[in-house]
Each structure stands twice: as C-alpha cells, then as structure tokens.
Design a protein around this motif. Structure first.
Motif, short mmCIF file in Angstrom:
data_model
loop_
_atom_site.label_atom_id
_atom_site.label_comp_id
_atom_site.label_asym_id
_atom_site.label_seq_id
_atom_site.Cartn_x
_atom_site.Cartn_y
_atom_site.Cartn_z
N SER A 130 0.83 -1.20 0.00
CA SER A 130 0.00 0.00 0.00
C SER A 130 0.86 1.25 0.00
CB SER A 130 -0.92 -0.01 1.22
OG SER A 130 -0.15 0.09 2.40
N ASP A 131 0.27 2.33 -0.44
CA ASP A 131 0.96 3.61 -0.48
C ASP A 131 0.96 4.18 0.94
OD1 ASP A 131 2.30 5.50 -1.99
OD2 ASP A 131 0.50 6.71 -2.26
N THR A 132 2.13 4.41 1.51
CA THR A 132 2.23 4.91 2.88
C THR A 132 2.68 6.36 2.89
OG1 THR A 132 4.56 4.34 3.19
CG2 THR A 132 2.93 2.60 3.64
N ILE A 133 2.61 6.97 4.05
CA ILE A 133 3.12 8.32 4.21
C ILE A 133 4.60 8.38 3.87
CG2 ILE A 133 3.56 8.06 6.68
CD1 ILE A 133 2.65 11.01 6.97
N PHE A 134 5.34 7.30 4.17
CA PHE A 134 6.77 7.28 3.86
C PHE A 134 7.01 7.24 2.36
CE2 PHE A 134 8.10 5.24 8.18
CZ PHE A 134 7.68 6.37 8.85
N SER A 135 6.19 6.50 1.63
CA SER A 135 6.30 6.49 0.17
C SER A 135 6.08 7.89 -0.39
CB SER A 135 5.27 5.53 -0.44
OG SER A 135 5.48 4.23 0.01
N LYS A 136 5.12 8.61 0.19
CA LYS A 136 4.84 9.97 -0.26
C LYS A 136 5.99 10.92 0.07
CE LYS A 136 -0.08 9.22 -0.12
NZ LYS A 136 -1.36 9.49 0.52
N ILE A 137 6.66 10.68 1.20
CA ILE A 137 7.83 11.50 1.55
C ILE A 137 8.96 11.22 0.55
CG2 ILE A 137 9.67 11.79 3.27
CD1 ILE A 137 7.44 11.46 5.42
N ILE A 138 9.17 9.95 0.22
CA ILE A 138 10.21 9.59 -0.75
C ILE A 138 9.96 10.30 -2.08
CG2 ILE A 138 11.12 7.69 -2.17
CD1 ILE A 138 10.66 5.88 0.34
N ARG A 139 8.70 10.34 -2.51
CA ARG A 139 8.35 10.98 -3.78
C ARG A 139 8.23 12.50 -3.66
NH1 ARG A 139 4.56 6.56 -3.88
NH2 ARG A 139 2.91 8.08 -3.40
N ARG A 140 8.45 13.03 -2.46
CA ARG A 140 8.38 14.47 -2.18
C ARG A 140 6.96 15.03 -2.36
NH1 ARG A 140 13.30 13.04 -1.25
NH2 ARG A 140 14.96 14.60 -1.16
N GLU A 141 5.96 14.18 -2.15
CA GLU A 141 4.57 14.62 -2.20
C GLU A 141 4.15 15.23 -0.86
OE1 GLU A 141 2.37 11.15 -3.37
OE2 GLU A 141 3.31 11.09 -5.34
N ILE A 142 4.85 14.86 0.20
CA ILE A 142 4.61 15.38 1.54
C ILE A 142 5.94 15.94 2.04
CG2 ILE A 142 4.02 14.77 3.93
CD1 ILE A 142 2.35 12.49 2.88
N PRO A 143 5.94 17.12 2.64
CA PRO A 143 7.20 17.67 3.13
C PRO A 143 7.70 16.91 4.36
CG PRO A 143 5.38 19.12 3.70
CD PRO A 143 4.81 18.03 2.82
N ALA A 144 9.00 16.88 4.51
CA ALA A 144 9.64 16.28 5.68
C ALA A 144 10.96 16.99 5.90
CB ALA A 144 9.87 14.78 5.45
N ASP A 145 11.41 16.97 7.14
CA ASP A 145 12.71 17.55 7.48
C ASP A 145 13.77 16.48 7.23
OD1 ASP A 145 14.87 18.94 8.46
OD2 ASP A 145 14.05 19.19 10.49
N ILE A 146 14.21 16.40 5.99
CA ILE A 146 15.16 15.36 5.57
C ILE A 146 16.56 15.74 6.05
CG2 ILE A 146 16.22 14.24 3.57
CD1 ILE A 146 13.45 14.64 2.17
N VAL A 147 17.21 14.78 6.72
CA VAL A 147 18.55 15.03 7.27
C VAL A 147 19.63 14.19 6.61
CG1 VAL A 147 17.62 15.78 9.50
CG2 VAL A 147 18.24 13.37 9.17
N TYR A 148 19.22 13.18 5.82
CA TYR A 148 20.19 12.30 5.17
C TYR A 148 19.49 11.65 3.99
CZ TYR A 148 23.25 8.36 4.25
OH TYR A 148 24.08 7.45 3.62
N GLU A 149 20.23 11.48 2.90
CA GLU A 149 19.72 10.66 1.80
C GLU A 149 20.85 10.21 0.91
OE1 GLU A 149 17.16 12.51 -1.25
OE2 GLU A 149 17.62 14.42 -0.29
N ASP A 150 20.68 9.01 0.38
CA ASP A 150 21.57 8.48 -0.65
C ASP A 150 20.70 7.66 -1.60
OD1 ASP A 150 21.24 5.87 0.46
OD2 ASP A 150 23.08 6.02 1.63
N ASN A 151 21.29 6.85 -2.42
CA ASN A 151 20.51 6.10 -3.41
C ASN A 151 19.57 5.07 -2.81
OD1 ASN A 151 21.64 7.47 -5.58
ND2 ASN A 151 23.30 6.00 -5.81
N ASP A 152 19.87 4.61 -1.58
CA ASP A 152 19.09 3.53 -0.97
C ASP A 152 18.30 3.94 0.27
OD1 ASP A 152 20.10 1.42 -2.75
OD2 ASP A 152 22.02 1.81 -1.75
N VAL A 153 18.73 5.00 0.93
CA VAL A 153 18.20 5.35 2.25
C VAL A 153 17.79 6.82 2.28
CG1 VAL A 153 18.77 5.52 4.71
CG2 VAL A 153 19.68 3.62 3.35
N LEU A 154 16.70 7.09 2.99
CA LEU A 154 16.25 8.45 3.24
C LEU A 154 16.01 8.56 4.75
CD1 LEU A 154 15.24 11.10 1.75
CD2 LEU A 154 12.95 10.17 2.10
#
Length: 114
Positions: free
Chosen positions: A2-26
């Motif tokens: 199912s589509d979760t809030i985390f999936s939406k954060i990954i797709r930047r559909e929902i804002p989040a205070d992102i502190v780290y990201e690489d090709n595999d991890v957010l």
C-alpha cells in the motif's frame, strides 16, 4: 504494497525535514519525537515489515544501520550514545508499514523501553 506516508515522503509529495539521503536510504526527523533527537531511516525500496526481509535484503538492512551510525557521528552524539529501534507489526509498535529504523538520542534512554 500500500501507499504509505513514507512512500509519499520519498516521492516528495509530503514535506519532511530530511537530514540524510543516498541512493538507498532516506532519513528525516520524526513528527512525534520521543527524544530530543528522533530520526527515521527508511529504505527507498518499499518493504512493509522486517518480517518481509530476505537474505537478499541483507545489504540494504546494513545500509540503514550504517546510515544511522554515520548520522550519529556527524551530529556529535555517537560517543555519548544513542538507540536504534525497529518495530515490527502492531504489537511491536509499528504504525507505518514501511520498514524504518528509529534513531533516538539527546537524553539518557532507559531500559526496558516500554
């Protein structure tokens, strides 16, 4: 899955205070922090629970923990201490069914946690 809030954060559909990201991890700050530092590390590849991981996911699971440790070192609290937690399913406290590692720090953490 199912589509979760985390999936939406990954797709930047929902804002989040992102502190780290690489090709595999957010990683982003938890909206309901349980410690002064509470960051969630999620795989970009959706996986509902730890029960869904297989041997083929070992590298990805390691990357989640290594990213959390690197963040702790970068932010200067690694030596003082921190906790990583993976909740699995409802009785384990999981509320979003997209595997995630909680990193908690910034105060003395007690045991047992709950």
């Amino acid at each position: 899955m199912s589509d979760t809030i985390f999936s939406k954060i990954i797709r930047r559909e929902i804002p989040a205070d992102i502190v780290y990201e690489d090709n595999d991890v957010l990683a982003f700050r938890d909206l309901n922090p349980q410690a002064p530092v509470h960051v969630l590390f999620i795989p970009r590849q959706p996986m509902p629970t730890l029960n869904d991981a297989t041997a083929a996911d070992a590298e990805l699971l390691g990357k989640l923990l290594l990213a959390a440790a690197a963040y702790a070192k970068q932010e200067g609290f690694a030596e003082q201490g921190y906790r990583t937690v993976v909740n699995c399913n409802e009785d384990g406290g999981q509320t979003v069914f997209h595997l995630h590692v909680h990193l908690l720090a910034g105060r003395r953490l007690h045991w047992p946690p709950g």
